[in-house]
Structure formats: structure tokens, C-alpha cells
Scaffold this motif. Structure first.
Motif, PDB file in Angstrom:
ATOM      1  N   UNK A   1      94.852  -7.560 142.638  1.00 30.21           N
ATOM      2  CA  UNK A   1      94.065  -7.464 143.865  1.00 30.21           C
ATOM      3  C   UNK A   1      92.600  -7.424 143.427  1.00 30.21           C
ATOM      4  N   UNK A   2      91.668  -7.713 144.313  1.00 27.16           N
ATOM      5  CA  UNK A   2      90.270  -7.892 143.887  1.00 27.16           C
ATOM      6  C   UNK A   2      89.496  -6.581 143.780  1.00 27.16           C
ATOM      7  N   UNK A   3      90.193  -5.473 143.495  1.00 25.91           N
ATOM      8  CA  UNK A   3      89.520  -4.186 143.382  1.00 25.91           C
ATOM      9  C   UNK A   3      88.444  -4.181 142.295  1.00 25.91           C
ATOM     10  N   UNK A   4      88.731  -4.801 141.146  1.00 28.22           N
ATOM     11  CA  UNK A   4      87.781  -4.713 140.039  1.00 28.22           C
ATOM     12  C   UNK A   4      86.484  -5.454 140.353  1.00 28.22           C
ATOM     13  N   UNK A   5      86.581  -6.595 141.048  1.00 29.90           N
ATOM     14  CA  UNK A   5      85.367  -7.306 141.457  1.00 29.90           C
ATOM     15  C   UNK A   5      84.567  -6.452 142.429  1.00 29.90           C
ATOM     16  N   UNK A   6      85.256  -5.838 143.392  1.00 31.52           N
ATOM     17  CA  UNK A   6      84.572  -4.963 144.348  1.00 31.52           C
ATOM     18  C   UNK A   6      83.932  -3.776 143.637  1.00 31.52           C
ATOM     19  N   UNK A   7      84.604  -3.238 142.647  1.00 36.46           N
ATOM     20  CA  UNK A   7      84.048  -2.113 141.873  1.00 36.46           C
ATOM     21  C   UNK A   7      82.726  -2.506 141.230  1.00 36.46           C
ATOM     22  N   UNK A   8      82.686  -3.693 140.621  1.00 38.16           N
ATOM     23  CA  UNK A   8      81.460  -4.132 139.953  1.00 38.16           C
ATOM     24  C   UNK A   8      80.324  -4.322 140.957  1.00 38.16           C
ATOM     25  N   UNK A   9      80.625  -4.886 142.116  1.00 35.94           N
ATOM     26  CA  UNK A   9      79.594  -5.091 143.131  1.00 35.94           C
ATOM     27  C   UNK A   9      79.055  -3.766 143.658  1.00 35.94           C
ATOM     28  N   UNK A  10      79.950  -2.805 143.861  1.00 36.99           N
ATOM     29  CA  UNK A  10      79.517  -1.483 144.317  1.00 36.99           C
ATOM     30  C   UNK A  10      78.683  -0.799 143.233  1.00 36.99           C
ATOM     31  N   UNK A  11      79.143  -0.865 141.989  1.00 36.37           N
ATOM     32  CA  UNK A  11      78.417  -0.240 140.874  1.00 36.37           C
ATOM     33  C   UNK A  11      77.042  -0.860 140.689  1.00 36.37           C
ATOM     34  N   UNK A  12      76.937  -2.166 140.953  1.00 39.10           N
ATOM     35  CA  UNK A  12      75.654  -2.863 140.817  1.00 39.10           C
ATOM     36  C   UNK A  12      74.715  -2.625 141.995  1.00 39.10           C
ATOM     37  N   UNK A  13      75.174  -1.880 142.983  1.00 44.96           N
ATOM     38  CA  UNK A  13      74.328  -1.556 144.130  1.00 44.96           C
ATOM     39  C   UNK A  13      74.223  -2.643 145.175  1.00 44.96           C
ATOM     40  N   UNK A  14      75.135  -3.616 145.148  1.00 42.50           N
ATOM     41  CA  UNK A  14      75.008  -4.748 146.058  1.00 42.50           C
ATOM     42  C   UNK A  14      75.268  -4.367 147.520  1.00 42.50           C
ATOM     43  N   UNK A  15      76.026  -3.297 147.764  1.00 40.26           N
ATOM     44  CA  UNK A  15      76.261  -2.870 149.154  1.00 40.26           C
ATOM     45  C   UNK A  15      75.494  -1.600 149.482  1.00 40.26           C
ATOM     46  N   UNK A  16      74.737  -1.059 148.511  1.00 40.97           N
ATOM     47  CA  UNK A  16      74.053   0.203 148.726  1.00 40.97           C
ATOM     48  C   UNK A  16      75.040   1.356 148.783  1.00 40.97           C
ATOM     49  N   UNK A  17      74.666   2.409 149.442  1.00 40.22           N
ATOM     50  CA  UNK A  17      75.557   3.558 149.593  1.00 40.22           C
ATOM     51  C   UNK A  17      76.778   3.157 150.418  1.00 40.22           C
ATOM     52  N   UNK A  18      77.956   3.493 149.926  1.00 44.17           N
ATOM     53  CA  UNK A  18      79.191   3.184 150.653  1.00 44.17           C
ATOM     54  C   UNK A  18      79.380   4.197 151.772  1.00 44.17           C
ATOM     55  N   UNK A  19      79.516   3.683 153.007  1.00 38.96           N
ATOM     56  CA  UNK A  19      79.700   4.541 154.175  1.00 38.96           C
ATOM     57  C   UNK A  19      81.171   4.759 154.504  1.00 38.96           C
ATOM     58  N   UNK A  20      82.039   3.818 154.131  1.00 37.38           N
ATOM     59  CA  UNK A  20      83.451   3.976 154.433  1.00 37.38           C
ATOM     60  C   UNK A  20      84.251   2.744 154.061  1.00 37.38           C
ATOM     61  N   UNK A  21      85.586   2.915 154.005  1.00 37.79           N
ATOM     62  CA  UNK A  21      86.502   1.842 153.616  1.00 37.79           C
ATOM     63  C   UNK A  21      87.662   1.794 154.610  1.00 37.79           C
ATOM     64  N   UNK A  22      88.034   0.581 155.019  1.00 41.55           N
ATOM     65  CA  UNK A  22      89.207   0.365 155.871  1.00 41.55           C
ATOM     66  C   UNK A  22      90.148  -0.572 155.133  1.00 41.55           C
ATOM     67  N   UNK A  23      91.393  -0.140 154.933  1.00 49.59           N
ATOM     68  CA  UNK A  23      92.367  -0.959 154.204  1.00 49.59           C
ATOM     69  C   UNK A  23      93.652  -1.077 155.024  1.00 49.59           C
TER      70      UNK A  23
END
Length: 323
Positions: A123-145
Motif C-alpha cells: 500500500x502507498x503508506x511509505x510514499x505518504x510517510x515521505x511526503x508528510x516528513x518532507x512537510x508537503x502537507x504541513x501539519x496533519x489535521x486528520x486521516x480518513x481511511x
């Protein structure tokens, strides 16, 4: 290879394309037809009816444990006593208490233990992890799965009391941890079982979690006639939407998309990556990122969700572990 049931094919497929790293020395299974399958399909020369026979009759460094969870603890004890390092299929165990015992057995024996949480890559969790770590989405407000499907299992899985979340939730709980780089502090869950699915356990679950201050909403269904699997991360600067194949980032500059090379036919390769993390740890003396010790926090989440559903109340965790 310990156990040659259906899931072992994913392992065989992933390992056989890496002869520079892995040699499949032997396999064991109590069913003669599965031993024959391993020989004819993957060319495994040495096959045995029991783990004890395989330990005595062949030489190898690490075992991949693909047995059902109800016999896993005994298998781990036997392997650890023989000094064999272990990659275990998920879930590591059915309960946090059993998982802790397995981790302790391996630690006491001085052998490495890792868990095949291959959905970190498949699943694309690792790509999302890198984008979050790199600050591409800023502060994470929430997740819906959301993970909706109609699924009718066969065999031993239909007989155990923990079903839909044990089968799929263990992937998602681990993926949330990996993606956010945080541990859960609070879990609330409700489960139900549809008569449309033949199983002893739950078919549907509605779960709310807090990873520090970040809320995660997760819906699991094995009885849905609508099929859908996706994850949305709402951030201060942008929104991520992803599944298995791709990750899309939408922000003020538009939309950017990344493909996941480990989706679809890449699933065996994601399984190889799990084993290779164990092998890297053997090479450098470190601990694999998918270690049994790390995985205790994934099992703690699974346990907490089931306990919340049973008791009807939220469950709190400290550092991702039972309080």
C-alpha cells in the motif's frame, strides 16, 4: 519456509528473483501435497513433514513463518531454541500478551524477530510517510481511511473470533503508525457481524483513534457490496489521497501524483523488502524497522480496538502500549 499454505506463494515469488541475497534451502509442511507443490513450483529440493525434521536435516540461517497464529508461539520457541532468526507473517499473534511472549522468547535466545508488515510498501503508506516528513502537507489535521469489500474466507480464518480487523486491520493500524511516525494514545471501536458472511468473528468495524493530537477515522467491512479502499490525509498545506497504486497531493499549486512500484504485481517484492530488512539487521548488527518489538505497538492497537468493542468504552495507550 515454515508452512507452505497460500500465503507462502507470495514469499516464494518475492525471494526467488533475488538469488544474490536469498537461497531457499528447505521447506516444511505437514501436508504432503503442499510439500510437493513447493518442490514442483519453486524447485525447493529439501522438504520435510515437520519443523523439527527440517532443523535437524538442513542448514539455514533464517525462517519465514507462514503458519496460522494458533500454532505460532510453539513454532517460534522451537526456532529460537535452535538459534534461527525469524520473519513472521502478520499478525504477529492474536493478542498483545501472546505477542509479548514471542518477542521475549526471541530476545532471550538472542535471535532477531521481524514481522512481514509488507503493506508499508505494498500500500502507498511509505510514499505518504515521505511526503508528510518532507512537510508537503504541513501539519496533519486528520486521516480518513476506508476499506470496504465483500470477502468470504475459507479454512482456519473463519473459525477464529477475531476476523476482519485481524485480517486487514493489522495492516492499516501498522500503516497509520508508519505514515504518521507517531504512536496511538486512544482507541474507540464498534464491531458487528453480518449473516451474509460465514465466519465466527466480526465482519465490520468502525474505529476512531488519536495519534497524539491527530485523529484517524477507520472503517473496515467484509460485508459491503460496495468495494472501496482509500486514505485521505488532511493537512495544513495540502491533501493527500492514496490507495495501493498512486498517491495524489493537492495543494495551492495544483495536483501532483506518484506511482507506487510495489502495488499490484509488486506485492511479492514488498514481501522481499520485509525479509531483507531482517537480513540487513543480521549484517549490521542493528534492529530491523519491522522488528517484533516495534510490532508490539501494532498488536497493541489491534488488541485495544477489540477491547473497546467488547467493553463499549474507549481504551487509552501510553506510547502506543497498554497503560
Amino acid at each position: 519456509m515454515v508452512g507452505c499454505g497460500g500465503v507462502s506463494a507470495m514469499h516464494f515469488d518475492g525471494y526467488q528473483v533475488h538469488p544474490e541475497r536469498i537461497r531457499i534451502a528447505a521447506a516444511c509442511d505437514p501436508r504432503p501435497e503442499r510439500r510437493e507443490w513447493a518442490q514442483q513450483t519453486y524447485g525447493v529440493e529439501q522438504v520435510y513433514a515437520s519443523l523439527e525434521e527440517m532443523i535437524d536435516g538442513s542448514e539455514w540461517t533464517a525462517a519465514v513463518l507462514c503458519t496460522p497464529t494458533n500454532v505460532r508461539q510453539d513454532m517460534v520457541r522451537t526456532l529460537a531454541a535452535a538459534g534461527k532468526h525469524i520473519l513472521v507473517e502478520k499478525p504477529l499473534s492474536d493478542t498483545f500478551t501472546e505477542a509479548s511472549l514471542i518477542v521475549d522468547v526471541c530476545a532471550d535466545a538472542g535471535v532477531h524477530l521481524a514481522v512481514n508488515q509488507n503493506f508499508r510498501d505494498h500500500y502507498a503508506f511509505d510514499i505518504a510517510r515521505r511526503l508528510i516528513s518532507d512537510g508537503r502537507v504541513g501539519e496533519v489535521h486528520g486521516v480518513v481511511h476506508t476499506n470496504l469489500m465483500f470477502r468470504q474466507d475459507r479454512g482456519w480464518r473463519t473459525q477464529i473470533q477475531r476476523h476482519a480487523m485481524s485480517v486487514m486491520g493489522v495492516h492499516w493500524f501498522d500503516g497509520f503508525r508508519h505514515m504518521l511516525g507517531r504512536e496511538a494514545a486512544w482507541v474507540w471501536c464498534r464491531t458487528s457481524s453480518s449473516p451474509e458472511v460465514d465466519c465466527a468473528g466480526e465482519t465490520d468495524a468502525f474505529t476512531q483513534l488519536l495519534f497524539d493530537h491527530i485523529p484517524v477515522s477507520y472503517v473496515q467491512s467484509f460485508s459491503s457490496r460496495l468495494r472501496r479502499t482509500d486514505t485521505v490525509v488532511l493537512g495544513q498545506l495540502g491533501t493527500l489521497e492514496f490507495g495501493y497504486d498512486t498517491v495524489s497531493l493537492r495543494d495551492k499549486d495544483g495536483s501532483t501524483e506518484w506511482e507506487n512500484p510495489y502495488a499490484g504485481r509488486g506485492k511479492p517484492e514488498s514481501t522481499y523488502l520485509s525479509l531483507n530488512r531482517l537480513l540487513d539487521a543480521l549484517d549490521d548488527g542493528g534492529e530491523p524497522s519491522n522488528s517484533g518489538k516495534d510490532n508490539l505497538r501494532t498488536i497493541a492497537l489491534l488488541d485495544a480496538a477489540y477491547e473497546s468493542a467488547r467493553a463499549g468504552d474507549p481504551v487509552t495507550l501510553t506510547g502506543g502500549l497498554p497503560t
